[in-house]
Write a protein that holds these residues in place. Sequence first.
Motif, PDB file in Angstrom:
ATOM      1  N   LYS A  91       0.812  -1.217   0.000  1.00 46.58           N
ATOM      2  CA  LYS A  91       0.000   0.000   0.000  1.00 46.58           C
ATOM      3  C   LYS A  91       0.850   1.274   0.000  1.00 46.58           C
ATOM      4  O   LYS A  91       0.331   2.383   0.180  1.00 46.58           O
ATOM      5  N   ALA A  92       2.160   1.147  -0.207  1.00 44.54           N
ATOM      6  CA  ALA A  92       3.049   2.301  -0.129  1.00 44.54           C
ATOM      7  C   ALA A  92       2.636   3.405  -1.114  1.00 44.54           C
ATOM      8  O   ALA A  92       2.483   4.568  -0.733  1.00 44.54           O
ATOM      9  N   TYR A  93       2.459   3.051  -2.368  1.00 42.31           N
ATOM     10  CA  TYR A  93       2.092   4.067  -3.354  1.00 42.31           C
ATOM     11  C   TYR A  93       0.743   4.682  -3.001  1.00 42.31           C
ATOM     12  O   TYR A  93       0.566   5.909  -3.032  1.00 42.31           O
ATOM     13  N   GLU A  94      -0.219   3.849  -2.658  1.00 42.38           N
ATOM     14  CA  GLU A  94      -1.572   4.315  -2.350  1.00 42.38           C
ATOM     15  C   GLU A  94      -1.569   5.297  -1.173  1.00 42.38           C
ATOM     16  O   GLU A  94      -2.242   6.336  -1.218  1.00 42.38           O
ATOM     17  N   ILE A  95      -0.816   4.981  -0.131  1.00 40.89           N
ATOM     18  CA  ILE A  95      -0.770   5.844   1.053  1.00 40.89           C
ATOM     19  C   ILE A  95      -0.145   7.195   0.711  1.00 40.89           C
ATOM     20  O   ILE A  95      -0.650   8.247   1.115  1.00 40.89           O
ATOM     21  N   ASN A  96       0.949   7.191  -0.055  1.00 43.53           N
ATOM     22  CA  ASN A  96       1.604   8.452  -0.410  1.00 43.53           C
ATOM     23  C   ASN A  96       0.733   9.298  -1.326  1.00 43.53           C
ATOM     24  O   ASN A  96       0.666  10.521  -1.181  1.00 43.53           O
ATOM     25  N   LEU A  97       0.060   8.642  -2.264  1.00 47.18           N
ATOM     26  CA  LEU A  97      -0.844   9.356  -3.163  1.00 47.18           C
ATOM     27  C   LEU A  97      -1.969  10.022  -2.363  1.00 47.18           C
ATOM     28  O   LEU A  97      -2.260  11.220  -2.544  1.00 47.18           O
ATOM     29  N   ALA A  98      -2.576   9.263  -1.451  1.00 48.28           N
ATOM     30  CA  ALA A  98      -3.684   9.793  -0.653  1.00 48.28           C
ATOM     31  C   ALA A  98      -3.217  10.920   0.255  1.00 48.28           C
ATOM     32  O   ALA A  98      -3.898  11.947   0.408  1.00 48.28           O
ATOM     33  N   ALA A  99      -2.042  10.745   0.868  1.00 52.04           N
ATOM     34  CA  ALA A  99      -1.511  11.766   1.779  1.00 52.04           C
ATOM     35  C   ALA A  99      -1.270  13.076   1.050  1.00 52.04           C
ATOM     36  O   ALA A  99      -1.597  14.168   1.556  1.00 52.04           O
ATOM     37  N   ALA A 100      -0.678  13.008  -0.147  1.00 55.75           N
ATOM     38  CA  ALA A 100      -0.401  14.219  -0.913  1.00 55.75           C
ATOM     39  C   ALA A 100      -1.697  14.914  -1.332  1.00 55.75           C
ATOM     40  O   ALA A 100      -1.815  16.147  -1.270  1.00 55.75           O
ATOM     41  N   ARG A 101      -2.679  14.135  -1.747  1.00 53.63           N
ATOM     42  CA  ARG A 101      -3.957  14.729  -2.167  1.00 53.63           C
ATOM     43  C   ARG A 101      -4.673  15.401  -0.998  1.00 53.63           C
ATOM     44  O   ARG A 101      -5.297  16.459  -1.164  1.00 53.63           O
ATOM     45  N   GLY A 154       0.356  12.782  -6.398  1.00 53.83           N
ATOM     46  CA  GLY A 154      -0.630  13.408  -5.519  1.00 53.83           C
ATOM     47  C   GLY A 154      -0.569  14.923  -5.506  1.00 53.83           C
ATOM     48  O   GLY A 154      -1.421  15.560  -4.877  1.00 53.83           O
ATOM     49  N   GLY A 155       0.446  15.506  -6.165  1.00 49.44           N
ATOM     50  CA  GLY A 155       0.467  16.955  -6.348  1.00 49.44           C
ATOM     51  C   GLY A 155       1.338  17.765  -5.406  1.00 49.44           C
ATOM     52  O   GLY A 155       1.074  18.953  -5.185  1.00 49.44           O
ATOM     53  N   VAL A 156       2.410  17.172  -4.838  1.00 52.35           N
ATOM     54  CA  VAL A 156       3.274  17.955  -3.954  1.00 52.35           C
ATOM     55  C   VAL A 156       4.078  18.974  -4.769  1.00 52.35           C
ATOM     56  O   VAL A 156       4.270  18.817  -5.970  1.00 52.35           O
ATOM     57  N   ASP A 157       4.531  20.038  -4.071  1.00 54.39           N
ATOM     58  CA  ASP A 157       5.326  21.090  -4.717  1.00 54.39           C
ATOM     59  C   ASP A 157       6.821  20.842  -4.575  1.00 54.39           C
ATOM     60  O   ASP A 157       7.613  21.344  -5.361  1.00 54.39           O
ATOM     61  N   LEU A 158       7.200  20.137  -3.528  1.00 45.91           N
ATOM     62  CA  LEU A 158       8.606  19.814  -3.320  1.00 45.91           C
ATOM     63  C   LEU A 158       8.706  18.487  -2.584  1.00 45.91           C
ATOM     64  O   LEU A 158       7.734  18.011  -2.011  1.00 45.91           O
ATOM     65  N   LEU A 159       9.895  17.902  -2.626  1.00 46.71           N
ATOM     66  CA  LEU A 159      10.143  16.641  -1.939  1.00 46.71           C
ATOM     67  C   LEU A 159      11.205  16.870  -0.868  1.00 46.71           C
ATOM     68  O   LEU A 159      12.239  17.482  -1.124  1.00 46.71           O
ATOM     69  N   GLN A 160      10.930  16.353   0.325  1.00 49.95           N
ATOM     70  CA  GLN A 160      11.725  16.662   1.502  1.00 49.95           C
ATOM     71  C   GLN A 160      12.305  15.383   2.114  1.00 49.95           C
ATOM     72  O   GLN A 160      11.612  14.632   2.782  1.00 49.95           O
ATOM     73  N   VAL A 161      13.597  15.147   1.854  1.00 51.27           N
ATOM     74  CA  VAL A 161      14.299  14.028   2.472  1.00 51.27           C
ATOM     75  C   VAL A 161      14.706  14.493   3.864  1.00 51.27           C
ATOM     76  O   VAL A 161      15.584  15.333   4.012  1.00 51.27           O
ATOM     77  N   GLU A 162      14.065  13.964   4.900  1.00 47.83           N
ATOM     78  CA  GLU A 162      14.251  14.547   6.227  1.00 47.83           C
ATOM     79  C   GLU A 162      14.759  13.555   7.278  1.00 47.83           C
ATOM     80  O   GLU A 162      14.691  12.351   7.091  1.00 47.83           O
ATOM     81  N   THR A 163      15.293  14.142   8.350  1.00 46.46           N
ATOM     82  CA  THR A 163      15.818  13.386   9.491  1.00 46.46           C
ATOM     83  C   THR A 163      16.864  12.364   9.032  1.00 46.46           C
ATOM     84  O   THR A 163      16.970  11.278   9.580  1.00 46.46           O
ATOM     85  N   ALA A 164      17.638  12.737   8.012  1.00 49.03           N
ATOM     86  CA  ALA A 164      18.629  11.822   7.444  1.00 49.03           C
ATOM     87  C   ALA A 164      19.803  11.638   8.404  1.00 49.03           C
ATOM     88  O   ALA A 164      20.217  12.571   9.094  1.00 49.03           O
ATOM     89  N   GLN A 165      20.348  10.425   8.421  1.00 54.76           N
ATOM     90  CA  GLN A 165      21.427  10.091   9.356  1.00 54.76           C
ATOM     91  C   GLN A 165      22.620   9.444   8.680  1.00 54.76           C
ATOM     92  O   GLN A 165      23.645   9.218   9.314  1.00 54.76           O
ATOM     93  N   ASP A 166      22.506   9.150   7.388  1.00 54.59           N
ATOM     94  CA  ASP A 166      23.507   8.343   6.693  1.00 54.59           C
ATOM     95  C   ASP A 166      23.622   8.878   5.263  1.00 54.59           C
ATOM     96  O   ASP A 166      22.622   8.990   4.550  1.00 54.59           O
ATOM     97  N   LEU A 167      24.850   9.215   4.832  1.00 55.73           N
ATOM     98  CA  LEU A 167      25.042   9.738   3.479  1.00 55.73           C
ATOM     99  C   LEU A 167      24.527   8.779   2.415  1.00 55.73           C
ATOM    100  O   LEU A 167      23.949   9.203   1.408  1.00 55.73           O
ATOM    101  N   LEU A 168      24.726   7.501   2.624  1.00 52.95           N
ATOM    102  CA  LEU A 168      24.284   6.522   1.622  1.00 52.95           C
ATOM    103  C   LEU A 168      22.759   6.470   1.551  1.00 52.95           C
ATOM    104  O   LEU A 168      22.181   6.276   0.474  1.00 52.95           O
ATOM    105  N   GLN A 169      22.109   6.656   2.689  1.00 50.59           N
ATOM    106  CA  GLN A 169      20.642   6.715   2.706  1.00 50.59           C
ATOM    107  C   GLN A 169      20.148   7.937   1.926  1.00 50.59           C
ATOM    108  O   GLN A 169      19.187   7.862   1.141  1.00 50.59           O
TER     109      GLN A 169
END
Length: 855
Positions: A91-101, A154-169
Motif C-alpha cells: 500500500k506504499a504508493y496508495e498511502i503516499n498518493l492519498a496523503a499528498a492529495r 498526488g500533487g506535492v510542490d517539493l520533496l523533503q528528504v528529512e531526518t537523514a542520518q547516513d550519506l548513503l541513505q
Amino acid sequence: MSRKKENKIEKRVKEKVIIFDGAMGTSLQKFSLTPDDFRGKEGCYEILNLSRPEVVSEVHASFLQAGCEVIETNTFGANRAVLEEYGLGDKAYEINLAAARLVREVASSFSTSDRPRFVSGSIGPGKKLPGLGQISFDQLKDSYYEQAAGLMDGGVDLLQVETAQDLLQIKAALVAIFKAQKEKSKKLAVMVTVTVDSSGRMVLGTDMLTLITALSSFPLFSLGLNCGDGPQTMVEALRLLKKNSPFLISALPNAGRPALKDGKYIYDLSPEGLATEIKRFVEEFGVSLVGGCCGTTPDHLKAVVREVDGLHSARRNYRFSPGCASTFRAQPFRVKPRPLIIAERTNVNGSQAFRQLLLKEDFEGMMEIARAQQKEGAHLTDVALATPGREEVADFEIFMPKLNLQLEIPVMIDSSNTSALEVALKNYGGKVIINSINLEDGGVRAQEIIALAKEFGAAVVALTIDENGLARTAEEKLRVASRLYDLLVNKNNFKPSDIFFDPLTLSLASGDRHYADAGRETLTAVRLLKEKFRQSQTILGISNVSYGLPAELRPYINSIFLSLALEAGLDAAIIHHSKIRPLQKIPEKILKLGQDLILNRHHAGYDPLAELLGEKLSLSSATLSSSRQDVVPEKALVEAVVNGESARIEALIKELLKKYSSLEIINKFLLKGMDRVGEFFNQQNLPLPFVLKSAETVKKALTCLKPYLPANGARERKGKIVLATVKGDVHDIGKNLVALILEANGFEVINLGINQSVEEIIKAIEKFKPQAVGLSGLLVKSCWVMKDYLETLSEHGFKIPVLCGGAALEKSFVEKVLKPAYGGEVYYGRDAMAALDIMKNLAERKEKSAGSADV
C-alpha cells in the motif's frame, strides 16, 4: 537533469523566509484514536491517511490557521521498507498518493495570491541504514522511488528528504527522486534535512563540511537540519552551513529535549522560546526555510510566524570549495601546496602486494594498505580491482563498504566497467572521483559513465584519448579535452569544477626518438588546459613517465617530472608518494639529466637517457647519507628534521645532551629544522607527506627530550593558554611544540587537540579562564576557519588575546584579514619561540596591571 526553470516555491523564498509546519505525530496523539482507526496497525500513523483522512486534514488545517506556508505530508514512514513491518508494503504508493492529495486539498483552500501555500512530500529515513549494511542500496532506492512517485502524482510542490542520518541513505533517496522526476517529466524542488548531535555530526560521524561536499553535485533546493534535541544543538552545524554551503539553509528543530512522562514524550521548549531561537537562525545564520519538528504544536508555529513572517534571511558570504568526500572527511580539489595526492597502492596494477591480497581475498589486509596511505598523508586513494579470473563487481561489493566505514580519506574509483562502477557507487556514501572517461569509441562509453556520475554526484577524470588513440602533441591533447568538456558541460550539464583533465604521458624509457618529446608535450598541455579550463583541474599518473627504467632511477625521474608538472600548474597527481624525493634530496647530476630527458634537451653527442642508464647509481639513499658520518651532531639534527629521518634522532639527542640543555636543543636545532621545513613547504618544494615525516621526527625528538625539560612553573604558573587545531585540520606537531615550549617556561597549557570546533573552544575559555587562546592549522583553508572563529568569538563578546599560527599562515593575512575580524588582540605566532615571547609579554602586562591595582 537541468533545473534552470524556477518553480513557485523557489521564487517565493527570494521574497521572504518560508515557514513550514510542525509535528504531525504530536498533534495526532491529542486525538482519541483507537486500534480500529489504525486498522490493527497501531503505531503506523501513515495508515490514517486512508482510515481517518479527516483527522489528518484537521491537523494540516491547524497549522495553516497558525500561518504556516508549507505543509508536510503525513508520510514520514510511508516507504515500503518501513510499511512492510506492518504488513502494508503493497500500500506504499496508495498511502503516499492519498496523503499528498489530502494536503493539496486543504492547502489550496487556504492559499491566496499574496500568501500561497505549498505541499512538501515528507520522506523519512526508515529504520535501517545502508551505510551499516542493514539494508541494500537498491532495496532502499526502490522503496523511495515508489514513495516519491506517489507523492508527485498526488500533487506535492517539493520533496523533503528529512531526518537523514547516513550519506548513503540520502543518496538512495536522491537517486530515486531524480529518477522519478525524469520519468514523469516533473521538476520539483528537492530539499535535504539531516539530524545532528551537539557536536554537529550525523550518527555515522559525518560533519557538515563533509555533508556539503558529498551532496554538492546534486541540484538541491535546500540543505539543512531538523529534529535533534532542540535549537541549541543546531548552532554549530548552522554556523558551518552559513559559511560553506552553496544551498539555501533550512532549520526545523524539535521543541527542546524530549522527556518521557506517563508514557508520552514531553518537550520543554515553549512557543516563545522556539520562536526566539528561530528568529536568531534567520538573522544570524541566514536560514531561509524554518519550521518545527517533534513536539512543535500549532501554538509553537503561531509564535514563529509572529517573529519571522515577512523577514528576509541574512545575507551569506559563503566559501564553497569544490571537492570530494568520504563518510568522515571533505577533501577540496585545490590544495596548497599542490598537488592533490592520490595514492596508487590500492590499485592492483600499481601494487603487487595489494594484488596478492585480493587474490587471497584478504580484504582486511587490503584495508591495512589503504589506511597506511592515509597515515602517510595521501588526500585520496585510487581503487582498482579488475583482475583476470575474478569478478570485479563482486570484489567492489565487498571492498567498498569497508572503505565507506573504515577509511577517512575519500576514494577514486578506477574502472572502465560500468557495472563495477555502479556497484562501487551504491556502496559508498561520500563523493568519489571516477577514473575515467575518454573518446576512444567516439564517446559512447563516456556517456554511460557520465550518466552514472551525474546520478550519484561524482566527479570524473577525462583522458585525452579519441578515435585516433592517445593524443601526443599539446595541441592534440587540448583539442580532445575540448571535445570532452563539450560532452560533459554543454551536453550533460556537468559542473566544470567536477572535471579532472588527464593529458597523459608516455614512458621515456625506450629511447625511441618518436617519443622523446612526450614529457615536454604533456607539460605544455597542462599549461594550456589550465589556461582554457580554469574551473576544472588537471591530473597526471606520474609514474608512467619512467615506466621501463631501472628501479633505482624511477623515483628520481618521477620526482623531477612531478616538480616540472607542478610548475606547469598541475593540480593532482596519482603517485606512490612515499617514493617521491624532494628536489633538494636529488643529486645534482641526476637532477640535471632527468630534467634534460623530460624536456628533450638532446643534442649531438649528448643523450641524457644514455647517461642516466650509465650511472652506477651508487647515489641511492645509502650513498646520499654516507657523508653524514662526518656531519657534526648539531647540523645532523637539523638535517634529520628536514629529511624526516626519525631513526637517527635518539642517538643525536643523546650526543647533544652532553653539550646543551634540553631547551637549547629545542630552540637552536629543532626549531631551526622546522623553520626550514616550513620554508620548503611554503615554496611548494616539500609535499605534505614529507612535512608529516618531519613532524613525526620532531615528535620523537620531543619525547626523547621531555625527561630533561625543567619543571619550573609547576608550582607557580606565569599564565594560562588554550591551544587548538581548528576544525577540518588534523595536523598538530607545531601546536604541540608550542605547548611544550610554553609548559617548559612556566605556562599552563590546555591542549584541546586537533579538529576542534569554535563551540568547543568557547567552552574551554569559559571553563579554564585562560589569558590567551592559540589557534593552529597547517592547511590554507584553516586560515579562513580562523577568521570565522574570530568573528564568532567577537559575536559572543570575547576580547581575550588570540595567537594564530601555522605553516600556511602569513603575517600579512593576520594583519589584513584576521585582526579586522576580531574585537580583541590578534597576534601572529610565527613559531614556538614567537608564541613564547607573546605569552611573556601578556604575562608581564598582567603583572604590571595587578601591581597598579594594588597601589
